[in-house]
Design an enzyme around this catalytic site. Structure first.
Site, PDB file in Angstrom:
ATOM      1  N   PRO A  86     -11.612 -20.896   9.397  1.00  0.00           N
ATOM      2  CA  PRO A  86     -13.013 -20.809   8.990  1.00  0.00           C
ATOM      3  C   PRO A  86     -13.363 -19.452   8.387  1.00  0.00           C
ATOM      4  CG  PRO A  86     -12.817 -20.957  11.384  1.00  0.00           C
ATOM      5  CD  PRO A  86     -11.440 -21.079  10.848  1.00  0.00           C
ATOM      6  N   GLY A  92     -10.684 -12.220   8.929  1.00  0.00           N
ATOM      7  CA  GLY A  92     -10.261 -11.529   7.706  1.00  0.00           C
ATOM      8  C   GLY A  92     -10.340 -12.386   6.456  1.00  0.00           C
ATOM      9  N   ASP A 137      -8.168  -4.767   7.186  1.00  0.00           N
ATOM     10  CA  ASP A 137      -8.060  -6.165   6.745  1.00  0.00           C
ATOM     11  C   ASP A 137      -7.318  -6.277   5.416  1.00  0.00           C
ATOM     12  OD1 ASP A 137      -9.641  -6.438   8.937  1.00  0.00           O
ATOM     13  OD2 ASP A 137     -11.138  -7.731   8.015  1.00  0.00           O
TER      14      ASP A 137
HETATM   15  C1  MEV Z   1     -13.679  -5.940  11.483  1.00  0.00           C
HETATM   16  O1  MEV Z   1     -12.660  -6.948  11.328  1.00  0.00           O
HETATM   17  C2  MEV Z   1     -13.095  -4.720  12.103  1.00  0.00           C
HETATM   18  C3  MEV Z   1     -14.044  -3.547  12.262  1.00  0.00           C
HETATM   19  O2  MEV Z   1     -13.289  -2.510  12.896  1.00  0.00           O
HETATM   20  C4  MEV Z   1     -14.618  -3.058  10.944  1.00  0.00           C
HETATM   21  C5  MEV Z   1     -13.555  -2.432  10.037  1.00  0.00           C
HETATM   22  O3  MEV Z   1     -12.492  -2.033  10.483  1.00  0.00           O
HETATM   23  O4  MEV Z   1     -13.892  -2.299   8.812  1.00  0.00           O
HETATM   24  C6  MEV Z   1     -15.188  -3.899  13.197  1.00  0.00           C
END
Ligand code: MEV
Length: 302
Positions: A86, A92, A137
């Site tokens: 989803p 990600g 990500d």
């Molecule tokens: C989001 O998947 C992870 C966070 O640490 C934000 C980021 O790393 O940009 C919350």
């Protein structure tokens, strides 16, 4: 037509703290997003998807734009998206769809683009849309595998681990990463002397976990500690905690929020009885995905 695909990810350790310079460990999962790109006769960009992607595809549009800027040429495109997980769930999807769009578009236009540049352009897309993002990500979806992220140096190193059987539980509520990251910032501004040590401790958990992963040991206990620290930062929800505790009760060695929180997903480390743990999450109304690590990052589909 060119199709590229890129994997989703879970953050195993260090989300939120990574925004403040602490290391994180993230893993690509064996669920992918597919982006197909075809040239149009006019200049417009038309996007369609089998899943609803929030807010009019800002990541896909920015990814096409950034690719045009990189290659110094532009075309009208038909872009279609298909996903095995989803979107907007904290797995990600934004980075995966961005990096797959960049690779498919560059390839359609005959441009060469290496993985290092792909990861950097994917990161640019996230920054352009969100205002701020770590390299986590975009690196994981580009390179695949398990990565140790050093945000201050903007470096992502592959870690060799044993097999990591996981179960992901999605609450069905897409948390807004931007919003949740902002809330942690507000908490930190209000009580820096309290919140900074929590962030630092998350970094220490991540460092300890890197060692355990490399020794192919049990990361469950450290995941549970990380979950408690994320709760302390206020990014938990009642439903996420229900899934975390249900997963542990059903035999997970450890379980925690993964990604931004505020909804989204949790992840459990489940060396035995993945189906039982998935069932416990489904019984509570969650969408459970049995997942493993995906070694391959973004790729052209043949
Ligand atoms: C989001 O998947 C992870 C966070 O640490 C934000 C980021 O790393 O940009 C919350």
């Amino acid at each position: 037509m060119v199709t590229a695909s890129a994997p989703g990810k879970v953050i195993l350790f260090g989300e939120h703290a990574v925004v403040y310079g602490e290391p994180a460990i993230a893993a690509a999962i064996d669920k992918r997003i597919f982006v197909s790109v075809e040239e149009r006769s006019n200049e417009s960009i038309e996007i369609s998807s089998t899943h609803e992607l929030r807010d009019g595809y800002p990541y896909v549009k920015a990814a096409a734009e950034i690719t045009f800027e990189y290659l110094g040429s532009r075309r009208g495109l038909d872009i279609s998206i298909d996903a095995e997980f989803p979107p907007a769930s904290g797995l990600g999807s934004s980075a995966a769809v961005s990096v797959a769009t960049i690779l498919a578009t560059a390839s359609l236009l005959g441009g060469e683009i290496g993985k290092k540049d792909l990861a950097q352009l994917g990161h640019q897309v996230e920054k352009r849309v969100q205002g701020a993002a770590s390299i986590t990500d975009s690196s994981v979806t580009t390179f695949g595998g398990v990565l140790f992220i050093k945000p201050r140096l903007e470096v992502a190193e592959k870690i060799t681990t044993g097999s990591l059987p996981l179960v992901v539980g999605y609450t069905g509520v897409g948390g807004s990463t931007k919003e949740v990251v902002k809330n942690v910032g507000v908490l930190r501004d209000s009580y820096p002397e309290v919140v900074d040590p929590i962030i630092h401790t998350i970094g220490q958990v991540t460092l300890a976990a890197k060692k355990v992963l490399q020794e192919e040991g049990d990361i469950g206990g450290l995941m549970n500690i990380n979950h408690g620290l994320l709760e302390a930062l206020g990014v938990g929800t009642e439903r996420l905690s229900q899934y975390v505790y249900a997963a542990r009760k059903a035999g997970a060695f450890g379980a925690k929020i993964t990604g931004a929180g505020g909804g989204g997903c949790m992840v459990a480390y489940v060396p035995q009885n993945q189906e039982g743990v998935a069932g416990a999450i489904s019984d509570l109304g969650g969408l459970a995905l049995v997942a493993g690590i995906e070694e391959e990052g973004v790729r052209i589909e043949r």
